[in-house]
Design an enzyme around this catalytic site. Structure first.
Site, mmCIF file in Angstrom:
data_model
loop_
_atom_site.group_PDB
_atom_site.id
_atom_site.type_symbol
_atom_site.label_atom_id
_atom_site.label_comp_id
_atom_site.label_asym_id
_atom_site.label_seq_id
_atom_site.Cartn_x
_atom_site.Cartn_y
_atom_site.Cartn_z
ATOM 1 N N ARG A 1 -3.062 -93.938 11.769
ATOM 2 C CA ARG A 1 -3.877 -92.853 11.220
ATOM 3 C C ARG A 1 -3.266 -91.489 11.518
ATOM 4 O O ARG A 1 -3.385 -90.552 10.720
ATOM 5 C CB ARG A 1 -5.298 -92.919 11.784
ATOM 6 C CG ARG A 1 -6.159 -94.022 11.196
ATOM 7 C CD ARG A 1 -7.552 -94.020 11.811
ATOM 8 N NE ARG A 1 -8.303 -92.824 11.458
ATOM 9 C CZ ARG A 1 -9.056 -92.704 10.357
ATOM 10 N NH1 ARG A 1 -9.132 -93.708 9.481
ATOM 11 N NH2 ARG A 1 -9.730 -91.608 10.123
ATOM 12 N N ASN B 1 -16.936 -84.779 13.677
ATOM 13 C CA ASN B 1 -15.664 -85.470 13.922
ATOM 14 C C ASN B 1 -15.429 -85.815 15.389
ATOM 15 O O ASN B 1 -14.554 -86.630 15.704
ATOM 16 C CB ASN B 1 -14.486 -84.629 13.407
ATOM 17 C CG ASN B 1 -14.350 -84.634 11.901
ATOM 18 O OD1 ASN B 1 -13.726 -83.744 11.328
ATOM 19 N ND2 ASN B 1 -14.959 -85.615 11.233
ATOM 20 N N ASP C 1 -10.147 -84.838 2.331
ATOM 21 C CA ASP C 1 -10.558 -86.177 2.720
ATOM 22 C C ASP C 1 -9.512 -87.205 2.295
ATOM 23 O O ASP C 1 -8.929 -87.091 1.214
ATOM 24 C CB ASP C 1 -11.900 -86.497 2.053
ATOM 25 C CG ASP C 1 -12.553 -87.745 2.622
ATOM 26 O OD1 ASP C 1 -12.227 -88.126 3.753
ATOM 27 O OD2 ASP C 1 -13.383 -88.348 1.918
ATOM 28 N N ASN D 1 -7.036 -88.798 4.698
ATOM 29 C CA ASN D 1 -5.844 -88.994 5.533
ATOM 30 C C ASN D 1 -5.757 -90.412 6.087
ATOM 31 O O ASN D 1 -4.693 -91.035 6.080
ATOM 32 C CB ASN D 1 -5.845 -88.002 6.703
ATOM 33 C CG ASN D 1 -5.627 -86.576 6.262
ATOM 34 O OD1 ASN D 1 -5.191 -86.314 5.149
ATOM 35 N ND2 ASN D 1 -5.939 -85.629 7.139
ATOM 36 N N ARG E 1 -7.211 -93.214 5.003
ATOM 37 C CA ARG E 1 -6.974 -94.223 3.965
ATOM 38 C C ARG E 1 -5.541 -94.173 3.451
ATOM 39 O O ARG E 1 -4.944 -95.199 3.115
ATOM 40 C CB ARG E 1 -7.976 -94.029 2.821
ATOM 41 C CG ARG E 1 -9.308 -94.722 3.067
ATOM 42 C CD ARG E 1 -10.353 -94.284 2.086
ATOM 43 N NE ARG E 1 -10.840 -92.938 2.410
ATOM 44 C CZ ARG E 1 -11.624 -92.227 1.617
ATOM 45 N NH1 ARG E 1 -11.976 -92.721 0.435
ATOM 46 N NH2 ARG E 1 -12.041 -91.036 1.986
#
Length: 227
Positions: free
Chosen positions: A29, A64, A16, A18, A20
């Site tokens: 992103r 997702n 978890d 990526n 941010r």
């Protein structure tokens, strides 16, 4: 406490952070996801001397698909490139690829790539399990239905039909980025697993962070419901 240290043979990671990571660096992103793939490569190369027999990575959840279409497309393209570029290394390093989740619901060309990779790595002794289009609640429902088709629904019967039935019991689950939740990942398998929540974004997670989590795991007393 036991005089013998615990050794984590099966480690799972919720990768978890990526997005941010990219945001903090004022990057798209997509760059976070690409750096995340590099973190995966470094980690897979490091696990053998750490004594890990099975590494399970949460790569793409069934939830997702709710992300923006361009982000999902970029993730799928990264998956295509990763399989193509890293398969020879898996074969050379005796790694057996295992896919969990409803992966056959992915694009046909990705399914074909995965089927080929599974076949070519089937003799490997160390396991890299990748969760694709995976949701733990769905996995448990599917397993319960299969158990019911065979007869009585028991814990043992459900476990035999889980996607992870041929993997060793889960010892340690790690989540990066500082978030403290399971996000529908390996809910059944986590029943007696130890957990570590690490305040490091996934692209910055290194083999040294993994070793630190393993060292902390080794000092824990596992009672499995006993005293």
């Amino acid at each position: 406490m036991s005089s013998q240290p615990n050794t984590a043979k099966h480690v799972a990671i919720i990768m978890d952070g990526n997005g941010r990571w990219a945001k903090r660096k004022h990057l798209p992103r997509a760059m976070g996801h690409r750096q995340g793939v590099e973190a995966v490569r470094k980690l897979v190369r490091s696990v053998e001397p750490m004594g890990i027999d099975c590494l399970t990575l949460y790569a793409f959840s069934s939830e997702n698909w709710k992300r923006p279409e361009d982000e999902v497309g970029d993730l799928m393209n990264l998956l295509r490139k990763f399989i193509k570029s890293d398969l020879p290394e898996f074969i050379a390093n005796d790694v057996r690829l295992k896919i969990i989740g409803d992966w056959k619901g992915l694009a046909p060309d990705i399914v074909a790539q995965l089927e080929d990779a599974l076949e070519q790595t089937s003799k490997g002794s160390r396991i890299l399990a990748v969760a694709l289009n995976y949701g733990s609640q769905d996995e448990i429902v599917r397993a319960a239905r299969r158990a019911a088709d065979e007869g009585e629904v028991t814990a043992d019967a459900i476990e035999r039909h889980l996607d992870t039935a041929d993997l060793p019991p889960l010892d340690l689950l790690i989540r990066t980025s500082g978030e403290v939740r399971l996000s529908n990942f390996l809910l059944w398998q986590c029943a007696y697993a130890e957990m570590a929540f690490v305040d490091v974004l996934w692209p910055d997670f290194t083999p040294e962070h993994l070793q630190q989590a393993l060292d902390e795991f080794a000092d824990r007393e596992r009672r499995f419901g006993g005293r």
